[in-house]
Scaffold this motif. Structure first.
Motif, PDB file in Angstrom:
ATOM      1  N   PHE A  64       4.158   6.162  -2.823  1.00 23.91           N
ATOM      2  CA  PHE A  64       4.964   6.484  -3.999  1.00 23.91           C
ATOM      3  C   PHE A  64       4.211   6.354  -5.325  1.00 23.91           C
ATOM      4  O   PHE A  64       4.754   6.685  -6.370  1.00 23.91           O
ATOM      5  CB  PHE A  64       6.206   5.598  -4.046  1.00 23.91           C
ATOM      6  N   ASN A  65       3.004   5.839  -5.328  1.00 19.64           N
ATOM      7  CA  ASN A  65       2.185   5.680  -6.539  1.00 19.64           C
ATOM      8  C   ASN A  65       2.910   4.891  -7.635  1.00 19.64           C
ATOM      9  O   ASN A  65       2.918   5.284  -8.802  1.00 19.64           O
ATOM     10  CB  ASN A  65       1.711   7.037  -7.068  1.00 19.64           C
ATOM     11  N   MET A  66       3.503   3.797  -7.258  1.00 18.74           N
ATOM     12  CA  MET A  66       4.220   2.953  -8.195  1.00 18.74           C
ATOM     13  C   MET A  66       3.295   2.430  -9.295  1.00 18.74           C
ATOM     14  O   MET A  66       3.724   2.223 -10.425  1.00 18.74           O
ATOM     15  CB  MET A  66       4.859   1.775  -7.448  1.00 18.74           C
ATOM     16  N   GLU A  67       2.029   2.262  -8.988  1.00 19.07           N
ATOM     17  CA  GLU A  67       1.101   1.715  -9.978  1.00 19.07           C
ATOM     18  C   GLU A  67       0.803   2.695 -11.109  1.00 19.07           C
ATOM     19  O   GLU A  67       0.255   2.318 -12.133  1.00 19.07           O
ATOM     20  CB  GLU A  67      -0.197   1.285  -9.306  1.00 19.07           C
ATOM     21  N   ASP A  68       1.173   3.961 -10.960  1.00 16.28           N
ATOM     22  CA  ASP A  68       0.939   4.950 -12.005  1.00 16.28           C
ATOM     23  C   ASP A  68       2.063   5.027 -13.023  1.00 16.28           C
ATOM     24  O   ASP A  68       2.066   5.927 -13.864  1.00 16.28           O
ATOM     25  CB  ASP A  68       0.736   6.339 -11.387  1.00 16.28           C
TER      26      ASP A  68
ATOM     27  N   GLU B 144      12.160  -2.840 -13.099  1.00 17.41           N
ATOM     28  CA  GLU B 144      13.057  -3.379 -12.079  1.00 17.41           C
ATOM     29  C   GLU B 144      13.930  -2.282 -11.480  1.00 17.41           C
ATOM     30  O   GLU B 144      14.140  -2.237 -10.270  1.00 17.41           O
ATOM     31  CB  GLU B 144      13.940  -4.481 -12.671  1.00 17.41           C
ATOM     32  N   ASN B 145      14.438  -1.385 -12.331  1.00 23.65           N
ATOM     33  CA  ASN B 145      15.247  -0.266 -11.837  1.00 23.65           C
ATOM     34  C   ASN B 145      14.407   0.698 -10.998  1.00 23.65           C
ATOM     35  O   ASN B 145      14.865   1.193  -9.971  1.00 23.65           O
ATOM     36  CB  ASN B 145      15.907   0.475 -13.000  1.00 23.65           C
TER      37      ASN B 145
ATOM     38  N   CYS C  27      14.932   1.626  -6.975  1.00 28.40           N
ATOM     39  CA  CYS C  27      14.969   2.997  -6.439  1.00 28.40           C
ATOM     40  C   CYS C  27      13.884   3.214  -5.385  1.00 28.40           C
ATOM     41  O   CYS C  27      14.132   3.827  -4.346  1.00 28.40           O
ATOM     42  CB  CYS C  27      14.818   4.012  -7.563  1.00 28.40           C
ATOM     43  N   LEU C  28      12.691   2.700  -5.652  1.00 22.13           N
ATOM     44  CA  LEU C  28      11.600   2.847  -4.682  1.00 22.13           C
ATOM     45  C   LEU C  28      11.883   2.069  -3.407  1.00 22.13           C
ATOM     46  O   LEU C  28      11.521   2.518  -2.311  1.00 22.13           O
ATOM     47  CB  LEU C  28      10.275   2.398  -5.291  1.00 22.13           C
ATOM     48  N   SER C  29      12.527   0.921  -3.511  1.00 17.15           N
ATOM     49  CA  SER C  29      12.872   0.142  -2.313  1.00 17.15           C
ATOM     50  C   SER C  29      13.878   0.894  -1.447  1.00 17.15           C
ATOM     51  O   SER C  29      13.758   0.908  -0.219  1.00 17.15           O
ATOM     52  CB  SER C  29      13.437  -1.219  -2.712  1.00 17.15           C
ATOM     53  N   ILE C  30      14.857   1.514  -2.087  1.00 16.84           N
ATOM     54  CA  ILE C  30      15.834   2.314  -1.333  1.00 16.84           C
ATOM     55  C   ILE C  30      15.142   3.506  -0.686  1.00 16.84           C
ATOM     56  O   ILE C  30      15.351   3.792   0.496  1.00 16.84           O
ATOM     57  CB  ILE C  30      16.985   2.755  -2.256  1.00 16.84           C
ATOM     58  N   ALA C  31      14.288   4.194  -1.447  1.00 16.68           N
ATOM     59  CA  ALA C  31      13.566   5.349  -0.904  1.00 16.68           C
ATOM     60  C   ALA C  31      12.619   4.928   0.215  1.00 16.68           C
ATOM     61  O   ALA C  31      12.481   5.632   1.226  1.00 16.68           O
ATOM     62  CB  ALA C  31      12.795   6.053  -2.018  1.00 16.68           C
ATOM     63  N   TYR C  32      11.976   3.773   0.070  1.00 10.89           N
ATOM     64  CA  TYR C  32      11.068   3.266   1.098  1.00 10.89           C
ATOM     65  C   TYR C  32      11.819   3.021   2.408  1.00 10.89           C
ATOM     66  O   TYR C  32      11.370   3.413   3.484  1.00 10.89           O
ATOM     67  CB  TYR C  32      10.405   1.985   0.599  1.00 10.89           C
TER      68      TYR C  32
ATOM     69  N   ARG D 274       0.832  -1.208   0.000  1.00 11.98           N
ATOM     70  CA  ARG D 274       0.000   0.000   0.000  1.00 11.98           C
ATOM     71  C   ARG D 274       0.865   1.257   0.000  1.00 11.98           C
ATOM     72  O   ARG D 274       0.581   2.215  -0.722  1.00 11.98           O
ATOM     73  CB  ARG D 274      -0.929   0.004   1.215  1.00 11.98           C
ATOM     74  N   ASP D 275       1.954   1.234   0.775  1.00 12.17           N
ATOM     75  CA  ASP D 275       2.854   2.388   0.804  1.00 12.17           C
ATOM     76  C   ASP D 275       3.535   2.603  -0.541  1.00 12.17           C
ATOM     77  O   ASP D 275       3.711   3.738  -0.984  1.00 12.17           O
ATOM     78  CB  ASP D 275       3.915   2.215   1.894  1.00 12.17           C
ATOM     79  N   LEU D 276       3.938   1.532  -1.191  1.00 16.92           N
ATOM     80  CA  LEU D 276       4.610   1.659  -2.486  1.00 16.92           C
ATOM     81  C   LEU D 276       3.636   2.014  -3.600  1.00 16.92           C
ATOM     82  O   LEU D 276       4.016   2.663  -4.568  1.00 16.92           O
ATOM     83  CB  LEU D 276       5.331   0.361  -2.838  1.00 16.92           C
TER      84      LEU D 276
END
Length: 117
Positions: free
Chosen positions: A28-32, A42-43, A47-52, A21-23
């Protein structure tokens, strides 16, 4: 499976759902993302995992250093302080506050090294 083991396994699922839900929709709205390229995604996910992880560290730092009151992450209920935001949401709010405000007032201090040669 006994009941204690079942509860422990269900708690793991809840933590994973909160991370998704957070991602995705609540952070971060990864689904958009517009891409259909797997390498790009994958890249992006890296980046989102590091930012998370960084947002959770900021949120934990807010709680530890009593900054939660500034961003409204806690409230007092019956003489007890209760956290109303997750560590991720607290970290994201603190990051946004530091980024959009006068940088002399709120400073983000970190020592972030991906790898060291």
């Amino acid at each position: 499976m006994d009941s204690k083991c079942a509860v422990r396994e269900y708690k793991k699922r809840f933590i994973i759902e909160e991370m998704f839900r957070d991602l995705k929709s609540a952070g971060f709205n990864m689904e958009d993302t517009w891409t259909k390229d797997l390498i790009y995604f994958e890249n992006l996910y890296l980046c989102l995992s590091i930012a998370y992880t960084w947002m959770i560290i900021l949120g934990a730092d807010c709680s530890k250093n009593k900054k939660s009151k500034i961003i409204g992450a806690t409230k007092k209920v019956k003489n007890k302080v209760v956290r109303i935001y997750s560590l991720f949401r607290s970290g994201l709010k603190w990051f946004n506050r530091c980024y959009t405000s006068d940088r002399n007032k709120y400073k983000l201090k970190f020592d972030f090294v991906l790898y060291d040669i």
